[in-house]
Design a protein around this motif. Structure first.
Motif, short mmCIF file in Angstrom:
data_model
loop_
_atom_site.label_atom_id
_atom_site.label_comp_id
_atom_site.label_asym_id
_atom_site.label_seq_id
_atom_site.Cartn_x
_atom_site.Cartn_y
_atom_site.Cartn_z
N GLY A 1 -1.00 4.09 4.72
CA GLY A 1 0.32 4.23 5.33
C GLY A 1 0.65 3.03 6.21
N SER A 2 1.88 2.53 6.09
CA SER A 2 2.25 1.36 6.90
C SER A 2 3.33 1.68 7.93
CB SER A 2 2.73 0.21 6.00
OG SER A 2 3.86 0.59 5.25
N ALA A 3 4.03 2.79 7.77
CA ALA A 3 5.05 3.19 8.74
C ALA A 3 4.87 4.65 9.16
CB ALA A 3 6.45 3.00 8.15
N GLU A 4 4.36 5.48 8.24
CA GLU A 4 4.17 6.90 8.52
C GLU A 4 2.85 7.39 7.95
OE1 GLU A 4 8.49 9.07 8.78
OE2 GLU A 4 7.54 8.99 6.80
N ILE A 5 2.25 8.34 8.66
CA ILE A 5 1.06 9.03 8.20
C ILE A 5 1.25 10.52 8.51
CG2 ILE A 5 -0.55 7.09 8.43
CD1 ILE A 5 -1.37 8.27 11.19
N TYR A 6 0.40 11.36 7.96
CA TYR A 6 0.47 12.78 8.30
C TYR A 6 -0.15 12.99 9.68
CZ TYR A 6 2.17 13.71 3.65
OH TYR A 6 2.95 13.72 2.52
N VAL B 1 0.25 -9.41 6.01
CA VAL B 1 1.48 -8.62 5.93
C VAL B 1 1.23 -7.41 5.04
CG1 VAL B 1 3.88 -8.61 5.16
CG2 VAL B 1 2.93 -10.63 6.30
N VAL B 2 1.55 -6.23 5.54
CA VAL B 2 1.40 -4.99 4.77
C VAL B 2 2.76 -4.34 4.64
CG1 VAL B 2 0.30 -2.73 4.60
CG2 VAL B 2 -0.95 -4.64 5.63
N LEU B 3 3.13 -4.04 3.40
CA LEU B 3 4.37 -3.34 3.07
C LEU B 3 4.00 -2.07 2.33
CD1 LEU B 3 6.24 -6.43 1.60
CD2 LEU B 3 6.53 -5.49 3.90
N SER B 4 4.99 -1.19 2.17
CA SER B 4 4.77 -0.01 1.33
C SER B 4 5.68 -0.11 0.11
CB SER B 4 5.09 1.26 2.11
OG SER B 4 6.48 1.47 2.18
N GLU B 5 5.50 0.82 -0.82
CA GLU B 5 6.37 0.87 -1.98
C GLU B 5 7.81 1.16 -1.57
OE1 GLU B 5 5.23 5.18 -1.40
OE2 GLU B 5 4.35 3.22 -0.99
N GLU B 6 7.99 1.69 -0.37
CA GLU B 6 9.32 2.04 0.11
C GLU B 6 10.09 0.86 0.68
OE1 GLU B 6 8.81 5.34 2.79
OE2 GLU B 6 7.84 6.56 1.24
N LEU C 1 0.82 -1.20 0.00
CA LEU C 1 0.00 0.00 0.00
C LEU C 1 0.86 1.26 0.00
CD1 LEU C 1 -2.71 -1.11 2.61
CD2 LEU C 1 -2.87 -1.18 0.12
N LYS C 2 0.25 2.37 -0.41
CA LYS C 2 0.95 3.65 -0.55
C LYS C 2 1.27 4.26 0.81
CE LYS C 2 2.51 7.31 -2.67
NZ LYS C 2 3.77 7.39 -1.93
N GLU C 3 2.55 4.53 1.03
CA GLU C 3 2.99 5.11 2.29
C GLU C 3 2.40 6.50 2.50
OE1 GLU C 3 3.74 4.50 5.43
OE2 GLU C 3 5.46 3.35 4.74
N ASN C 4 2.21 6.88 3.76
CA ASN C 4 1.75 8.20 4.23
C ASN C 4 0.25 8.43 4.14
OD1 ASN C 4 4.53 8.88 4.59
ND2 ASN C 4 4.64 9.50 2.45
N SER C 5 -0.47 7.60 3.45
CA SER C 5 -1.91 7.77 3.27
C SER C 5 -2.67 7.47 4.57
CB SER C 5 -2.38 6.82 2.17
OG SER C 5 -3.75 6.52 2.27
N PRO C 6 -3.79 8.19 4.82
CA PRO C 6 -4.59 7.87 6.00
C PRO C 6 -5.26 6.49 5.91
CG PRO C 6 -5.69 9.55 4.69
CD PRO C 6 -4.34 9.33 4.09
N ILE D 1 4.26 11.56 10.94
CA ILE D 1 4.53 10.91 12.22
C ILE D 1 4.57 9.40 12.01
CG2 ILE D 1 3.51 12.74 13.62
CD1 ILE D 1 0.95 10.95 13.85
N VAL D 2 5.17 8.70 12.95
CA VAL D 2 5.15 7.25 12.93
C VAL D 2 3.72 6.80 13.16
CG1 VAL D 2 5.94 5.16 14.11
CG2 VAL D 2 7.53 7.05 13.70
N GLY D 3 3.23 5.91 12.32
CA GLY D 3 1.87 5.42 12.48
C GLY D 3 1.41 4.73 11.21
N GLU D 4 0.25 4.12 11.28
CA GLU D 4 -0.31 3.41 10.14
C GLU D 4 -1.71 3.90 9.85
OE1 GLU D 4 0.05 -0.63 11.42
OE2 GLU D 4 -1.57 -0.44 12.85
#
Length: 149
Positions: A110-115, A140-145, A102-107, A124-127
């Motif tokens: 996000g799997s490691a960071e969100i706004y 298991v959820v990963l990001s493109e990163e 899934l796309k990182e940072n999205s509400p 911030i750190v969060g999913e």
């Protein structure tokens, strides 16, 4: 089978009508090794749409009713994000997805960071909501990163 964010496969489904094409991820789809999903569209949003952020926590907190998802204008869209998360979980189960990218940072995604919920560009750190729900269901959820690590 892998479930991937539609925006990473090059589909123009992001809030602003663009995509986040990752050619390696797109290749998985073209080789029929992946299926695309957009939790926000499954939740009932259209493209383009107003940006939204989680206010008062992260995706886990939204699932627990302790935080909300709010659009920049102030509209509470928590229910749509929850609907999209549950629809994505259903799709993952239907296709037998062993992992989801899934796309990182999205509400949603996000799997490691969100706004941070203040619409000032701070992360911030969060999913996101969808990631939290999938992980609660042992997917298991990963990001493109970090997919290539």
């Amino acid at each position: 089978m892998i479930l991937i964010s539609a925006c990473l496969a090059g589909l123009n489904v992001r809030y602003n009508g663009t995509n986040s094409l990752d050619e390696k991820i797109q290749k998985l789809m073209l080789e029929n090794k992946a299926v695309t999903v957009c939790p926000e569209l499954l939740g009932g949003f259209s493209t383009p749409r107003e940006p939204a952020e989680i206010v008062g926590g992260n995706g886990e907190d939204v699932l627990d009713g302790k935080a909300t998802v709010i659009e920049r204008s102030g509209r509470d869209v928590t229910e749509l994000y929850l609907k999209g998360a549950y629809a994505t979980l259903q799709k993952a189960l239907e296709v037998g997805a062993t992992q989801v990218v899934l796309k990182e940072n999205s509400p949603s995604c996000g799997s490691a960071e969100i706004y941070n919920g203040e619409f000032n560009g701070t992360k911030i750190v969060g999913e996101g909501v969808t990631t939290a729900l999938l992980r609660r269901n042992n997917i298991v959820v990963l990001s493109e990163e970090n997919i290539y690590e």
